[in-house]
Write a protein that holds these residues in place. Structure first.
Motif, PDB file in Angstrom:
ATOM      1  N   LYS A  99       0.844  -1.196   0.000  1.00 35.26           N
ATOM      2  CA  LYS A  99       0.000   0.000   0.000  1.00 35.26           C
ATOM      3  C   LYS A  99       0.873   1.238   0.000  1.00 35.26           C
ATOM      4  O   LYS A  99       1.785   1.385   0.834  1.00 35.26           O
ATOM      5  CB  LYS A  99      -0.907  -0.004   1.232  1.00 35.26           C
ATOM      6  N   ALA A 100       0.618   2.171  -0.946  1.00 30.77           N
ATOM      7  CA  ALA A 100       1.341   3.450  -0.992  1.00 30.77           C
ATOM      8  C   ALA A 100       0.405   4.568  -0.554  1.00 30.77           C
ATOM      9  O   ALA A 100      -0.760   4.610  -0.968  1.00 30.77           O
ATOM     10  CB  ALA A 100       1.855   3.707  -2.403  1.00 30.77           C
ATOM     11  N   PHE A 101       0.899   5.478   0.304  1.00 29.72           N
ATOM     12  CA  PHE A 101       0.088   6.577   0.828  1.00 29.72           C
ATOM     13  C   PHE A 101       0.316   7.821  -0.038  1.00 29.72           C
ATOM     14  O   PHE A 101       1.386   8.448   0.013  1.00 29.72           O
ATOM     15  CB  PHE A 101       0.459   6.860   2.283  1.00 29.72           C
ATOM     16  N   ASP A 102      -0.687   8.162  -0.817  1.00 27.85           N
ATOM     17  CA  ASP A 102      -0.554   9.260  -1.765  1.00 27.85           C
ATOM     18  C   ASP A 102      -0.302  10.595  -1.051  1.00 27.85           C
ATOM     19  O   ASP A 102       0.494  11.419  -1.514  1.00 27.85           O
ATOM     20  CB  ASP A 102      -1.811   9.345  -2.631  1.00 27.85           C
ATOM     21  N   LYS A 103      -0.953  10.829   0.088  1.00 25.10           N
ATOM     22  CA  LYS A 103      -0.809  12.108   0.788  1.00 25.10           C
ATOM     23  C   LYS A 103       0.562  12.275   1.417  1.00 25.10           C
ATOM     24  O   LYS A 103       0.963  13.399   1.764  1.00 25.10           O
ATOM     25  CB  LYS A 103      -1.895  12.235   1.853  1.00 25.10           C
ATOM     26  N   ARG A 130       8.232 -12.957  -2.744  1.00 23.69           N
ATOM     27  CA  ARG A 130       8.083 -11.532  -2.998  1.00 23.69           C
ATOM     28  C   ARG A 130       6.611 -11.138  -2.969  1.00 23.69           C
ATOM     29  O   ARG A 130       5.757 -11.845  -3.525  1.00 23.69           O
ATOM     30  CB  ARG A 130       8.680 -11.169  -4.356  1.00 23.69           C
ATOM     31  N   TYR A 131       6.321 -10.043  -2.298  1.00 15.96           N
ATOM     32  CA  TYR A 131       4.973  -9.485  -2.333  1.00 15.96           C
ATOM     33  C   TYR A 131       4.682  -8.943  -3.748  1.00 15.96           C
ATOM     34  O   TYR A 131       5.589  -8.844  -4.580  1.00 15.96           O
ATOM     35  CB  TYR A 131       4.842  -8.353  -1.314  1.00 15.96           C
ATOM     36  N   GLN A 132       3.448  -8.570  -3.988  1.00 17.36           N
ATOM     37  CA  GLN A 132       3.100  -7.983  -5.276  1.00 17.36           C
ATOM     38  C   GLN A 132       3.810  -6.641  -5.444  1.00 17.36           C
ATOM     39  O   GLN A 132       3.731  -5.784  -4.566  1.00 17.36           O
ATOM     40  CB  GLN A 132       1.584  -7.796  -5.387  1.00 17.36           C
ATOM     41  N   SER A 133       4.502  -6.477  -6.569  1.00 17.39           N
ATOM     42  CA  SER A 133       5.273  -5.254  -6.808  1.00 17.39           C
ATOM     43  C   SER A 133       4.351  -4.039  -6.858  1.00 17.39           C
ATOM     44  O   SER A 133       3.167  -4.135  -7.187  1.00 17.39           O
ATOM     45  CB  SER A 133       6.039  -5.367  -8.123  1.00 17.39           C
ATOM     46  N   LYS A 134       4.931  -2.894  -6.524  1.00 16.01           N
ATOM     47  CA  LYS A 134       4.144  -1.655  -6.480  1.00 16.01           C
ATOM     48  C   LYS A 134       4.875  -0.556  -7.246  1.00 16.01           C
ATOM     49  O   LYS A 134       6.065  -0.298  -7.015  1.00 16.01           O
ATOM     50  CB  LYS A 134       3.949  -1.212  -5.019  1.00 16.01           C
ATOM     51  N   LEU A 135       4.146   0.083  -8.180  1.00 13.16           N
ATOM     52  CA  LEU A 135       4.681   1.237  -8.887  1.00 13.16           C
ATOM     53  C   LEU A 135       4.296   2.513  -8.145  1.00 13.16           C
ATOM     54  O   LEU A 135       3.126   2.724  -7.814  1.00 13.16           O
ATOM     55  CB  LEU A 135       4.117   1.287 -10.318  1.00 13.16           C
ATOM     56  N   VAL A 136       5.296   3.372  -7.865  1.00 16.24           N
ATOM     57  CA  VAL A 136       5.038   4.644  -7.185  1.00 16.24           C
ATOM     58  C   VAL A 136       5.738   5.747  -7.963  1.00 16.24           C
ATOM     59  O   VAL A 136       6.706   5.496  -8.702  1.00 16.24           O
ATOM     60  CB  VAL A 136       5.532   4.630  -5.726  1.00 16.24           C
ATOM     61  N   LYS A 137       5.281   6.990  -7.774  1.00 18.77           N
ATOM     62  CA  LYS A 137       5.877   8.132  -8.450  1.00 18.77           C
ATOM     63  C   LYS A 137       5.998   9.294  -7.472  1.00 18.77           C
ATOM     64  O   LYS A 137       5.032   9.649  -6.789  1.00 18.77           O
ATOM     65  CB  LYS A 137       5.035   8.546  -9.656  1.00 18.77           C
ATOM     66  N   THR A 138       7.185   9.868  -7.398  1.00 17.21           N
ATOM     67  CA  THR A 138       7.385  11.018  -6.505  1.00 17.21           C
ATOM     68  C   THR A 138       6.755  12.265  -7.120  1.00 17.21           C
ATOM     69  O   THR A 138       6.497  12.328  -8.327  1.00 17.21           O
ATOM     70  CB  THR A 138       8.885  11.266  -6.288  1.00 17.21           C
ATOM     71  N   ARG A 139       6.508  13.234  -6.261  1.00 16.36           N
ATOM     72  CA  ARG A 139       5.941  14.489  -6.759  1.00 16.36           C
ATOM     73  C   ARG A 139       7.001  15.241  -7.559  1.00 16.36           C
ATOM     74  O   ARG A 139       8.195  15.232  -7.227  1.00 16.36           O
ATOM     75  CB  ARG A 139       5.452  15.347  -5.596  1.00 16.36           C
TER      76      ARG A 139
END
Length: 571
Positions: free
Chosen positions: A457-461, A559-568
């Motif tokens: 889980k990625a926290f957008d805020k 391995r857990y499910q991979s997650k794509l994230v993007k910095t501001r």
């Protein structure tokens, strides 16, 4: 001449045609060609044309009568009846009618009502009767002139049929002729294919008529006519036809046709409140798997895409392309070969086994615990594409699911039970798996314990230009978790990730520069078994692929499910 006029008049009276201007279908060649082109001329008519095949429909227990006239004595006659859906009873009679008119030679015809009464009361001379579902013919080299009646009856169910009548059978030959050996032979047999061969009909190469062959394949029985096979195909196709607008609907109907029922009062507004379900829609019938394929003038054909170890019935029909009439060869049947018995891999309690499956292939595993047990834990780790997993305990099906990534199953144990596991590979390509079956407690398993949800889980805020914060679930067992990051292009997507990454590859395959940290974590309370981590040192406006590995006591990692994230991009 007077006799011919008498028969024509009688036929007009019997059929109630009421107009002397309508011509009876005789074998005047010019008129015949016109008649067979104008199909509407005989639509729902009781007149049988000379030299053309007609189709009809019978309601159960309701006889239907057809009539035709033989105008001259000593005329050859052939009548062929082809049942389609059900056995038929049919009878051919010659109606005994007065040759001349009454009235002491006055030449005046009897009143029409009196003639009609004579026809309906007198049953005539019975020439031929038949009961069954074979294609049967009445053939006579010489018949008297007169009015002939063909009566058909279906006692089992509503049924289709075909009738062909001709007074020139020697020259007509409407149905393709069978060779001296009319059998269909099976020349090759495989797991999913059957090759058929048959001798060609003389009609094509000797008589120059256009003939093609049609092959019918099904799992139930052989067919005695093309008509019977087509009736079966039509019955299967008709099941999913939409009901007529006047029919009441029920919630079942909307689900049946792919619509999701709602509670917005749709049915009530339109008066569709019936809770009755038509008996034709009570349950979807078992698919008959009937196929029909026409192959031109070839007399060898290979049927493919069959199921292994399954019995099929094969019929071949010679079809006159000009008239669409057909003749059935003597059909055959065959059972496809069984699937090649594969070696079964024995699983040892608590040991991880590597399994390779070819594209669309199948592997069988067996697990037989040596001691009494209350449950079995099964780990299936699909390294590439999804695989189908089926588990049976002593022959009883316990589960059947598609697995992508890693899955853990808890199976109820049974004393002295044996477990059979079938793995079916993907259609996309080969599959590699790691499989573990064990009766031991989770603390002694080489595979790390996993939560039901292995997403990150990625926290957008909480995103910044240089960091992202993520969380994942843990378990009650103390495990080691390692998190890795990798910068990827903005166009990088899930499909690309699946193609490029082997889900079974552990952290040892990663670059040291991609490692963020490793830490141990567990919680006695599963409701609180969640951990968070803030990953720093990232570039603004960049996309990163994050991976979390959980490492077991013996070094096996998942391995857990991979997650794509993007910095501001701007902060």
């Amino acid at each position: 001449m007077r006799q011919r006029k008498g028969w024509s008049l009688v036929l007009l009276v019997v059929l109630g045609l009421g107009s002397l201007a309508q011509k009876l279908p005789t074998r005047d060649e010019g008129l015949f060609q016109m008649q067979i082109r104008d199909k509407s001329l005989f639509h729902d008519s009781s007149v049988i044309p000379d030299g053309a095949e007609i189709s009809g429909y019978l309601f159960r227990d309701t006889p239907k009568r057809y009539y035709f006239v033989v105008e001259e004595d000593n005329t050859p006659l052939s009548v062929t009846v082809t049942p389609c859906d059900a056995p038929l009873e049919w009878k051919l009679t010659l109606q005994e009618l007065p040759e001349e008119s009454s009235g002491e030679g006055s030449g005046e015809p009897e009143p029409l009502d009196q003639q009609k009464q004579q026809v309906t009361v007198d049953e005539g001379t019975e020439l031929f009767t038949y009961k069954g579902n074979d294609v049967e013919s009445y053939v006579a080299t010489s018949t008297p002139s007169g009015l002939y009646q063909l009566e058909l009856l279906s006692t089992e169910k509503d049924s289709n049929f075909k009738v062909y009548t001709t007074t020139t059978p020697e020259s007509d030959q409407p149905y393709p002729e069978l060779p001296y050996d009319p059998r269909v032979d099976v020349t090759a047999l495989g797991r999913t294919t059957v090759t058929l061969a048959w001798k060609p009909t003389p009609t094509g190469f000797l008589m120059g008529q256009p003939v093609q062959y049609c092959v019918v394949i099904n799992k139930e029985h052989n067919f005695k006519s093309m008509c019977a096979a087509e009736a079966k195909i039509s019955a299967d196709d008709a099941f999913m036809l939409a009901p007529k607008p006047v029919r009441d609907f029920s919630p079942f109907d909307f689900v049946h046709f792919g619509f999701v029922p709602s509670d917005n009062g749709f049915g009530k507004e339109r008066g569709l409140t019936s809770n009755k379900i038509s008996r034709a829609y009570l349950a979807k019938p078992k698919a008959s798997d009937i196929q029909k394929v026409c192959i031109g003038n070839k007399n060898i054909y290979t049927v493919s895409d069959l199921k292994p170890d399954t019995q099929y019935y094969f019929d071949v029909f010679a079809v006159n392309s000009a008239t669409n009439t057909s003749t059935a060869y003597v059909g055959t049947f065959a059972r496809t070969k069984e699937e090649a018995r594969q070696k079964t891999l024995e699983l040892k309690d608590g040991k991880v086994s590597d399994v390779f499956i070819k594209r669309k292939g199948t592997k069988f595993l067996r697990f037989a615990p040596v001691s009494s047990h209350q449950r079995v834990t099964l780990f299936v780790h699909s390294c590439l594409d999804a695989v189908q997993v089926q588990v049976r305990r002593d022959g009883k099906l316990l589960l059947s699911q598609n697995v992508e990534g890693v899955r853990q199953f808890q199976l109820r144990g049974k004393p002295k039970a044996k477990y059979q596991i079938r793995l079916r590979g993907s259609r996309k390509g080969a599959s590699t798996l790691k499989v573990l079956a064990t009766t031991r407690p989770s603390s002694k398993q080489p595979f790390p314990s996993l939560p039901e949800d292995t997403r990150i889980k990625a926290f957008d805020k909480l995103r910044t230009c240089s960091s992202v914060t993520v969380a994942w679930l843990g378990t009650q067992d103390r495990n080691k978790y390692c998190i890795y990051r990798k910068e990827v292009a903005d166009s990088y997507g899930e499909e690309q990730r699946r193609r490029e990454q082997n889900q079974c590859a552990g952290p040892e395959t990663r670059r040291k520069s991609e490692k963020v940290l490793c830490k141990y974590f567990h919680s006695p309370n599963l409701q609180k078994a969640v951990t968070t981590e803030t990953i720093t040192g990232l570039e603004p406006g960049k996309t990163y692929l994050l991976d979390v590995y959980v490492v077991g006591h013996s070094g096996h990692s998942v391995r857990y499910q991979s997650k794509l994230v993007k910095t501001r991009k701007y902060c």
